[in-house]
Design a protein around this motif. Structure first.
Motif, PDB file in Angstrom:
ATOM      1  N   GLU A   1      18.390 100.079  14.393  1.00 10.39           N
ATOM      2  CA  GLU A   1      17.717  98.823  14.071  1.00 10.39           C
ATOM      3  C   GLU A   1      18.296  97.646  14.841  1.00 10.39           C
ATOM      4  O   GLU A   1      17.696  96.585  14.884  1.00 10.39           O
TER       5      GLU A   1
ATOM      6  N   ARG B   1      12.903  87.436   9.442  1.00 13.54           N
ATOM      7  CA  ARG B   1      14.367  87.481   9.497  1.00 13.54           C
ATOM      8  C   ARG B   1      14.844  87.379  10.931  1.00 13.54           C
ATOM      9  O   ARG B   1      14.219  87.901  11.848  1.00 13.54           O
TER      10      ARG B   1
ATOM     11  N   GLY C   1      19.233  89.428  10.726  1.00 14.94           N
ATOM     12  CA  GLY C   1      19.576  89.807   9.361  1.00 14.94           C
ATOM     13  C   GLY C   1      19.562  88.648   8.384  1.00 14.94           C
ATOM     14  O   GLY C   1      19.735  88.837   7.189  1.00 14.94           O
TER      15      GLY C   1
ATOM     16  N   THR D   1      17.496  85.787   6.476  1.00 14.41           N
ATOM     17  CA  THR D   1      16.115  85.494   6.149  1.00 14.41           C
ATOM     18  C   THR D   1      15.783  84.050   6.510  1.00 14.41           C
ATOM     19  O   THR D   1      16.496  83.127   6.107  1.00 14.41           O
TER      20      THR D   1
ATOM     21  N   ALA E   1      27.141  86.279   2.719  1.00  8.99           N
ATOM     22  CA  ALA E   1      28.096  87.340   2.984  1.00  8.99           C
ATOM     23  C   ALA E   1      27.539  88.169   4.132  1.00  8.99           C
ATOM     24  O   ALA E   1      26.347  88.428   4.161  1.00  8.99           O
TER      25      ALA E   1
ATOM     26  N   SER F   1      26.064  90.879   5.933  1.00  8.03           N
ATOM     27  CA  SER F   1      25.460  92.112   5.417  1.00  8.03           C
ATOM     28  C   SER F   1      26.089  93.286   6.150  1.00  8.03           C
ATOM     29  O   SER F   1      26.186  93.280   7.362  1.00  8.03           O
TER      30      SER F   1
ATOM     31  N   PRO G   1      14.218 105.163  10.261  1.00  2.00           N
ATOM     32  CA  PRO G   1      13.798 105.851   9.035  1.00  2.00           C
ATOM     33  C   PRO G   1      12.272 105.862   8.907  1.00  2.00           C
ATOM     34  O   PRO G   1      11.660 104.818   8.736  1.00  2.00           O
TER      35      PRO G   1
ATOM     36  N   PHE H   1       9.020 105.370   0.413  1.00  2.19           N
ATOM     37  CA  PHE H   1       8.817 104.425   1.501  1.00  2.19           C
ATOM     38  C   PHE H   1       8.453 105.287   2.687  1.00  2.19           C
ATOM     39  O   PHE H   1       9.197 106.208   3.025  1.00  2.19           O
TER      40      PHE H   1
ATOM     41  N   MET I   1      26.792  90.674  -7.931  1.00  3.42           N
ATOM     42  CA  MET I   1      26.142  91.835  -7.323  1.00  3.42           C
ATOM     43  C   MET I   1      27.178  92.810  -6.781  1.00  3.42           C
ATOM     44  O   MET I   1      28.145  92.411  -6.149  1.00  3.42           O
TER      45      MET I   1
ATOM     46  N   ARG J   1      22.629  99.320  -5.151  1.00  2.00           N
ATOM     47  CA  ARG J   1      23.063  97.991  -5.587  1.00  2.00           C
ATOM     48  C   ARG J   1      22.704  97.775  -7.045  1.00  2.00           C
ATOM     49  O   ARG J   1      21.702  98.289  -7.528  1.00  2.00           O
TER      50      ARG J   1
ATOM     51  N   SER K   1      18.789  91.418  -3.026  1.00  2.00           N
ATOM     52  CA  SER K   1      18.980  92.627  -2.229  1.00  2.00           C
ATOM     53  C   SER K   1      18.262  92.489  -0.901  1.00  2.00           C
ATOM     54  O   SER K   1      18.785  92.863   0.147  1.00  2.00           O
TER      55      SER K   1
ATOM     56  N   LEU L   1      17.429  89.775   0.679  1.00  2.00           N
ATOM     57  CA  LEU L   1      18.057  88.783   1.548  1.00  2.00           C
ATOM     58  C   LEU L   1      19.284  89.364   2.242  1.00  2.00           C
ATOM     59  O   LEU L   1      19.577  89.061   3.378  1.00  2.00           O
ATOM     60  N   LYS L   2      20.002  90.189   1.519  1.00  2.00           N
ATOM     61  CA  LYS L   2      21.216  90.778   2.070  1.00  2.00           C
ATOM     62  C   LYS L   2      20.911  91.926   3.004  1.00  2.00           C
ATOM     63  O   LYS L   2      21.550  92.093   4.023  1.00  2.00           O
ATOM     64  N   GLY L   3      19.952  92.729   2.565  1.00  2.00           N
ATOM     65  CA  GLY L   3      19.758  94.022   3.215  1.00  2.00           C
ATOM     66  C   GLY L   3      19.178  93.909   4.611  1.00  2.00           C
ATOM     67  O   GLY L   3      18.134  93.338   4.819  1.00  2.00           O
ATOM     68  N   THR L   4      19.886  94.452   5.560  1.00  2.00           N
ATOM     69  CA  THR L   4      19.298  94.537   6.885  1.00  2.00           C
ATOM     70  C   THR L   4      19.018  95.992   7.214  1.00  2.00           C
ATOM     71  O   THR L   4      18.428  96.289   8.215  1.00  2.00           O
ATOM     72  N   GLU L   5      19.479  96.884   6.350  1.00  2.00           N
ATOM     73  CA  GLU L   5      19.476  98.296   6.715  1.00  2.00           C
ATOM     74  C   GLU L   5      18.061  98.831   6.923  1.00  2.00           C
ATOM     75  O   GLU L   5      17.818  99.652   7.755  1.00  2.00           O
ATOM     76  N   SER L   6      17.105  98.323   6.129  1.00  2.00           N
ATOM     77  CA  SER L   6      15.743  98.767   6.332  1.00  2.00           C
ATOM     78  C   SER L   6      14.830  97.809   5.597  1.00  2.00           C
ATOM     79  O   SER L   6      15.276  96.832   5.022  1.00  2.00           O
TER      80      SER L   6
END
Lengths: 320, 195
Positions: free
Chosen positions: A35, A82, A85, A87, A104, A106, A159, A175, A246, A253, B175, B177-182
């Motif tokens: 990615e 985004r 990473g 937003t 934080a 990511s 993926p 998904f 979190m 999560r 989640s 906002l944080k998640g870049t994985e997919s």
């Protein structure tokens, strides 16, 4: 002496990992990089109990910058843009004060860490969106989390399909790409947010950050879960301060919400919405009664145990 | 007691169909090495029939008896407070032996469950293709549905009604906002808005 064969038996359980565990780690490492390196555009579906939706995605890697736009195709036009990473804008209702939480970094997928809590294995091959895929199973080593089945594109390791499974192998969410094009790089027009996409900076300024008066800690956490974010915000309706924490284990999560309650009739609850579970319990603290709510993609038993283990401690006077 | 009757009882115990009397008979005969041999043969046969993974033979009963025998001697000789301490030691060593056994069996169970899961996978995708186009997908997790079918709180009022949707949304968006994985966290958050 009798203990020795016993011990070797126990240990052999760990060493007898299938040889393709390494292969699975390699695939996940490739996925983590894909990615950051691969431009693509496509269409995917998302399905969970009670909801089925279709989305377009544009993803461009150019001059070391990753730009991505997602748009829901059915129902309301949910949109996210985004950049690297972070937003930039979202459509629809954003929870007030959400972006207040310090950005934080990511964390990328870390197969080494995952391997501690999940068993990684390549279990076969498949075909998704007209492309050849390899199936990687991510099976939890304990009962505190869910497993995944990932179908990764053989060519790019993106993926193509991701299934979330509970301990009985039941499907909780799906998904899945229906179309993926990795040869055409999305152009500027396609990555341009629409007018309905509200910039994050604007949405944030509406809700000033508040300080929470208590520090919270969990007496028990499922192994591997680490705190990645804490925030406090004032609820617009009740004017009460809601603390949230979190936690993540690199894949799953959950959030813990804490809110004072004055109404004695409030009941504890547990509910499940597709992959996401919500458990709330009362908690007595020095400040009075609080409601602890655990929300996350974890089994209900785990959420329940976490909710039971929350402890509060009055913060020493607020810093000037 | 005849050998045949005993073997029949053994088989019943193995299948969890033994009555009190049969269970007693088997337990009484269990000191006999031959009986234990038969028992473990049955275990292997059963494992093969159920296509379970074979574990190396491990005689827990013998291990426990031996541990008892080893420990009990000093305990008997001791007097006064030491006596109860000796008993404690026996209990502890039995616990260790039993725990070790349980751990082994659990491992076996997990491995078995994994196998089951893997073989199940084609079945899981099956209804999607064969059944009615969309609804089939929802069946699979239908029994895990709480009162929140279709993303709307049902049959609940008051606090939960107001607060839970907000919490779910905050968790999903945070989640995302944080998640870049997919795109997965984004899709989860978006699906919450589709009501």
């Amino acid at each position: 002496m009798r203990a020795i064969p016993l011990l070797t038996l126990l240990l052999s359980g760990w060493f007898a990992l299938p040889a393709h565990a390494d292969e699975a780690q390699d695939w996940l490492t490739r996925l983590g990089r894909a990615e950051q390196q691969q431009s693509f555009q496509g269409t995917f579906v998302y399905e969970r109990n009670g909801s089925f939706s279709t989305h377009d995605i544009w993803h461009r890697v150019q001059d070391g910058q990753v730009r991505e736009r997602l748009l829901q195709l059915d129902g309301s036009a949910q949109e996210v843009v985004r950049l690297d990473g972070r937003t930039q804008c979202v459509s629809g209702t954003l929870v007030a004060g959400l972006g207040n939480s310090r950005d934080a970094p990511s964390r990328a997928l870390d197969p080494q860490k995952l391997n501690q809590f999940y068993e990684l294995a390549v279990i076969g091959k498949s075909r998704v969106a007209g492309r050849n895929a390899v199936i990687v199973s991510i099976t939890p080593r304990d009962q505190y989390r869910y497993g995944f089945e990932l179908h990764l594109d053989r060519e790019t390791a993106l993926p193509l399909k991701s299934l979330l499974l509970n301990d009985q192998g039941q499907l909780l969410e799906r998904f899945q790409f229906t179309r993926l094009n990795t040869s055409v790089v999305p152009d500027d027009r396609e990555l341009q947010p629409s007018n309905d996409c509200t910039p994050i900076a604007v949405a944030n300024s509406k809700a000033p950050e508040v300080q929470s008066t208590e520090t919270w800690h969990m007496e028990w956490l499922p192994p591997g879960f680490q705190l990645t974010n804490t925030s406090a915000r004032k609820d617009t309706q009740t004017k009460a301060t809601v603390d949230s924490l979190m936690y993540e284990d690199g894949l799953a999560r959950f959030s813990v919400f804490l809110e004072p309650i004055s109404d004695a009739s409030v009941t504890e609850t547990r509910t499940q919405l597709g992959p996401t579970v919500a458990v709330s319990r009362r908690l007595n603290t020095v400040d009075g009664e609080m409601m602890v709510t655990v929300v996350g993609e974890i089994p209900i038993g785990t959420a329940e145990r976490i909710a039971l283990s929350v402890r509060g401690e009055k913060k020493p006077a607020a810093q000037p | 007691m005849s050998r045949d009757a005993l073997q029949e009882s053994l088989s019943a115990v193995m299948d969890n169909e033994a009555d009190e009397l049969e269970l007693r008979r088997v337990l009484n005969a269990f000191d006999d090495a031959e009986t234990r041999d038969t028992w473990s043969r049955y275990q292997v046969a059963r494992a093969v029939m159920h296509k379970d993974l074979l574990i190396p033979r491990l005689d827990i009963a013998a291990a426990v008896s031996a541990a008892l025998a080893d420990e009990a001697v000093p305990a008997k000789a001791a007097r006064g407070p030491w006596r109860s301490l000796g008993r404690l030691a026996v209990a502890a060593s039995v616990t260790v032996a039993v725990l070790a056994g349980v751990r082994l069996y659990n491992q076996d169970e997990i491995a078995g469950a994994e196998l089951a899961q893997q073989t199940q996978q084609p079945v899981m995708a099956g209804p999607q293709v064969k059944g009615p186009a969309v609804l089939a997908g929802y069946k699979e997790s239908a029994d895990t549905t709480g009162p929140m079918a279709n993303g709307v709180l049902q049959g609940q009022s008051g606090w939960q009604d107001q607060r839970l949707p907000g919490y779910l949304r905050q968790h999903a968006q945070e989640s995302a906002l944080k998640g870049t994985e997919s795109a997965l966290p984004y899709a989860r958050a978006a699906s919450l808005e589709n009501r």
